[in-house]
Design a protein around this motif. Structure first.
Motif, PDB file in Angstrom:
ATOM      1  N   GLN A   5       0.817  -1.205   0.000  1.00  0.00           N
ATOM      2  CA  GLN A   5       0.000   0.000   0.000  1.00  0.00           C
ATOM      3  C   GLN A   5       0.859   1.267   0.000  1.00  0.00           C
ATOM      4  OE1 GLN A   5      -2.392  -0.898   3.559  1.00  0.00           O
ATOM      5  NE2 GLN A   5      -4.188  -1.066   2.236  1.00  0.00           N
ATOM      6  N   SER A   6       2.147   1.116  -0.187  1.00  0.00           N
ATOM      7  CA  SER A   6       3.064   2.249  -0.131  1.00  0.00           C
ATOM      8  C   SER A   6       3.073   3.023  -1.446  1.00  0.00           C
ATOM      9  CB  SER A   6       4.483   1.776   0.187  1.00  0.00           C
ATOM     10  OG  SER A   6       4.989   0.994  -0.886  1.00  0.00           O
ATOM     11  N   THR A   7       3.524   4.270  -1.347  1.00  0.00           N
ATOM     12  CA  THR A   7       3.642   5.105  -2.547  1.00  0.00           C
ATOM     13  C   THR A   7       4.673   4.532  -3.522  1.00  0.00           C
ATOM     14  OG1 THR A   7       3.040   7.082  -1.274  1.00  0.00           O
ATOM     15  CG2 THR A   7       4.154   7.436  -3.370  1.00  0.00           C
ATOM     16  N   GLY A   8       5.746   3.969  -2.990  1.00  0.00           N
ATOM     17  CA  GLY A   8       6.769   3.387  -3.857  1.00  0.00           C
ATOM     18  C   GLY A   8       6.245   2.224  -4.671  1.00  0.00           C
ATOM     19  N   PHE A   9       5.417   1.377  -4.040  1.00  0.00           N
ATOM     20  CA  PHE A   9       4.861   0.236  -4.763  1.00  0.00           C
ATOM     21  C   PHE A   9       3.893   0.718  -5.839  1.00  0.00           C
ATOM     22  CE2 PHE A   9       1.781  -3.269  -5.276  1.00  0.00           C
ATOM     23  CZ  PHE A   9       2.659  -4.276  -5.651  1.00  0.00           C
ATOM     24  N   LEU A  10       3.077   1.726  -5.527  1.00  0.00           N
ATOM     25  CA  LEU A  10       2.161   2.271  -6.523  1.00  0.00           C
ATOM     26  C   LEU A  10       2.931   2.899  -7.680  1.00  0.00           C
ATOM     27  CD1 LEU A  10      -0.614   3.017  -7.567  1.00  0.00           C
ATOM     28  CD2 LEU A  10      -0.634   4.981  -6.017  1.00  0.00           C
ATOM     29  N   ALA A  11       4.063   3.560  -7.372  1.00  0.00           N
ATOM     30  CA  ALA A  11       4.892   4.135  -8.434  1.00  0.00           C
ATOM     31  C   ALA A  11       5.455   3.043  -9.338  1.00  0.00           C
ATOM     32  CB  ALA A  11       6.029   4.959  -7.823  1.00  0.00           C
ATOM     33  N   ALA A  12       5.861   1.912  -8.749  1.00  0.00           N
ATOM     34  CA  ALA A  12       6.378   0.799  -9.544  1.00  0.00           C
ATOM     35  C   ALA A  12       5.295   0.223 -10.452  1.00  0.00           C
ATOM     36  CB  ALA A  12       6.932  -0.280  -8.621  1.00  0.00           C
ATOM     37  N   ILE A  13       4.067   0.076  -9.918  1.00  0.00           N
ATOM     38  CA  ILE A  13       2.953  -0.431 -10.717  1.00  0.00           C
ATOM     39  C   ILE A  13       2.646   0.523 -11.867  1.00  0.00           C
ATOM     40  CG2 ILE A  13       0.465  -0.888 -10.676  1.00  0.00           C
ATOM     41  CD1 ILE A  13       2.042  -3.123  -9.483  1.00  0.00           C
ATOM     42  N   THR A  14       2.667   1.831 -11.561  1.00  0.00           N
ATOM     43  CA  THR A  14       2.387   2.831 -12.598  1.00  0.00           C
ATOM     44  C   THR A  14       3.450   2.797 -13.693  1.00  0.00           C
ATOM     45  OG1 THR A  14       1.335   4.247 -10.937  1.00  0.00           O
ATOM     46  CG2 THR A  14       1.969   5.282 -13.010  1.00  0.00           C
ATOM     47  N   GLY A  15       4.714   2.659 -13.292  1.00  0.00           N
ATOM     48  CA  GLY A  15       5.784   2.578 -14.282  1.00  0.00           C
ATOM     49  C   GLY A  15       5.663   1.358 -15.173  1.00  0.00           C
ATOM     50  N   LEU A  16       5.336   0.208 -14.570  1.00  0.00           N
ATOM     51  CA  LEU A  16       5.164  -1.018 -15.358  1.00  0.00           C
ATOM     52  C   LEU A  16       3.994  -0.881 -16.311  1.00  0.00           C
ATOM     53  CD1 LEU A  16       5.963  -3.899 -15.981  1.00  0.00           C
ATOM     54  CD2 LEU A  16       4.635  -4.663 -14.004  1.00  0.00           C
ATOM     55  N   ALA A  17       2.905  -0.264 -15.846  1.00  0.00           N
ATOM     56  CA  ALA A  17       1.742  -0.054 -16.711  1.00  0.00           C
ATOM     57  C   ALA A  17       2.106   0.841 -17.894  1.00  0.00           C
ATOM     58  CB  ALA A  17       0.588   0.558 -15.907  1.00  0.00           C
ATOM     59  N   ALA A  18       2.921   1.880 -17.643  1.00  0.00           N
ATOM     60  CA  ALA A  18       3.338   2.776 -18.719  1.00  0.00           C
ATOM     61  C   ALA A  18       4.177   2.039 -19.760  1.00  0.00           C
ATOM     62  CB  ALA A  18       4.125   3.956 -18.138  1.00  0.00           C
ATOM     63  N   VAL A  19       5.054   1.150 -19.292  1.00  0.00           N
ATOM     64  CA  VAL A  19       5.876   0.356 -20.213  1.00  0.00           C
ATOM     65  C   VAL A  19       4.989  -0.525 -21.098  1.00  0.00           C
ATOM     66  CG1 VAL A  19       7.561  -1.532 -20.331  1.00  0.00           C
ATOM     67  CG2 VAL A  19       7.938   0.386 -18.772  1.00  0.00           C
ATOM     68  N   LEU A  20       3.974  -1.133 -20.500  1.00  0.00           N
ATOM     69  CA  LEU A  20       3.061  -1.993 -21.256  1.00  0.00           C
ATOM     70  C   LEU A  20       2.239  -1.186 -22.255  1.00  0.00           C
ATOM     71  CD1 LEU A  20       1.806  -4.361 -18.404  1.00  0.00           C
ATOM     72  CD2 LEU A  20       3.295  -4.983 -20.311  1.00  0.00           C
ATOM     73  N   LEU A  21       1.734  -0.042 -21.818  1.00  0.00           N
ATOM     74  CA  LEU A  21       0.906   0.780 -22.701  1.00  0.00           C
ATOM     75  C   LEU A  21       1.691   1.281 -23.908  1.00  0.00           C
ATOM     76  CD1 LEU A  21      -1.131   2.934 -20.149  1.00  0.00           C
ATOM     77  CD2 LEU A  21      -1.936   0.973 -21.459  1.00  0.00           C
ATOM     78  N   ALA A  22       2.970   1.545 -23.714  1.00  0.00           N
ATOM     79  CA  ALA A  22       3.793   2.086 -24.801  1.00  0.00           C
ATOM     80  C   ALA A  22       4.392   1.007 -25.689  1.00  0.00           C
ATOM     81  CB  ALA A  22       4.917   2.949 -24.218  1.00  0.00           C
ATOM     82  N   PHE A  23       4.201  -0.263 -25.359  1.00  0.00           N
ATOM     83  CA  PHE A  23       4.865  -1.345 -26.088  1.00  0.00           C
ATOM     84  C   PHE A  23       4.622  -1.299 -27.601  1.00  0.00           C
ATOM     85  CE2 PHE A  23       5.344  -5.571 -27.856  1.00  0.00           C
ATOM     86  CZ  PHE A  23       6.598  -5.934 -27.380  1.00  0.00           C
ATOM     87  N   PRO A  24       3.388  -1.029 -28.067  1.00  0.00           N
ATOM     88  CA  PRO A  24       3.186  -1.005 -29.524  1.00  0.00           C
ATOM     89  C   PRO A  24       4.075  -0.011 -30.260  1.00  0.00           C
ATOM     90  CG  PRO A  24       1.079  -1.092 -28.392  1.00  0.00           C
ATOM     91  CD  PRO A  24       2.119  -0.853 -27.340  1.00  0.00           C
ATOM     92  N   TYR A  25       4.604   0.994 -29.545  1.00  0.00           N
ATOM     93  CA  TYR A  25       5.402   2.026 -30.198  1.00  0.00           C
ATOM     94  C   TYR A  25       6.893   1.697 -30.229  1.00  0.00           C
ATOM     95  CZ  TYR A  25       1.034   4.467 -29.385  1.00  0.00           C
ATOM     96  OH  TYR A  25      -0.300   4.793 -29.361  1.00  0.00           O
ATOM     97  N   TYR A  26       7.337   0.730 -29.424  1.00  0.00           N
ATOM     98  CA  TYR A  26       8.764   0.402 -29.438  1.00  0.00           C
ATOM     99  C   TYR A  26       9.016  -1.098 -29.589  1.00  0.00           C
ATOM    100  CZ  TYR A  26       8.127  -0.949 -24.500  1.00  0.00           C
ATOM    101  OH  TYR A  26       7.687  -1.546 -23.346  1.00  0.00           O
TER     102      TYR A  26
END
Length: 206
Positions: A90-111
């Protein structure tokens, strides 16, 4: 009484990550097909492409809600209230990690296309008995491609057919232009190679 604000739950984190993964599966699967030899499984998630924008919006909405709940100020409490201890999940760091991973997945079609190995030039040219090649160039229309990764997957498959000199697949135009030696490989063989990727030729070649 515990007046601490509600914190993002693991289910909220999971929903955002799952939506991000679903939005990129149509482009991740072709790469897995090349790396893992999954063959026709490449197009298994092409049906998700029409829903990609909705899945992206869902990801942003769910993670936005999680960040709102994470960062909103806590209500005033009396001097004797002991703040509840938050877990790592429930920490901010864990949420930041989840958000970063989601961003990598969302951008996958472009790279994603950069991960495909580049075949050696003219690797599939072959002649027999000194005969003169009967070069033909045909254009195949392809259904099911959802990004540049899909186009690279088709190129990989067709380039491996003996007698094929060059392949140029366009995701934007949904076509594959193939130059091949008709004395070695019939046009139907090229069509079969395209279909084996999980995508399909939608018209007779011209």
């Amino acid at each position: 009484m515990d007046n601490a604000p509600a914190r993002p739950s693991r289910s909220l984190f999971g929903a955002g990550l799952l939506a991000a993964l679903a939005s990129s599966l149509c482009c991740i699967t072709p790469l897995l097909a090349v790396v893992g030899g999954l063959g026709g499984a490449a197009g298994a998630f092409a049906w998700l492409e029409p829903y990609r924008l909705y899945l992206v919006a869902l990801t942003v909405a769910v993670l936005g809600l999680a960040w709102y709940r994470q960062l909103r100020p806590a209500p005033a409490t009396d001097c004797c209230t002991v703040p509840a201890q938050r877990s790592v999940l429930q920490s901010t760091g864990f949420l930041a990690a989840i958000t970063g991973l989601a961003a990598v997945l969302l951008a996958f079609p472009y790279y994603g296309a950069m991960f495909y190995p580049v075949p050696p030039p003219n690797a599939s040219i072959a002649t027999t008995n000194g005969t003169v090649p009967a070069w033909q160039t045909r254009t195949y229309r392809i259904q099911g491609m959802t990004c540049e990764a899909c186009a690279h997957h088709v190129e990989q498959a067709v380039q491996q057919v003996p007698g094929v000199q060059s392949v140029a697949v366009s995701y934007d135009q949904a076509t594959a232009q193939v130059r091949f030696d008709a004395a070695l490989v019939p046009p139907a063989r090229v069509e079969s190679a395209i279909n084996s990727t999980g995508y399909h030729v939608s018209n007779p070649p011209r």
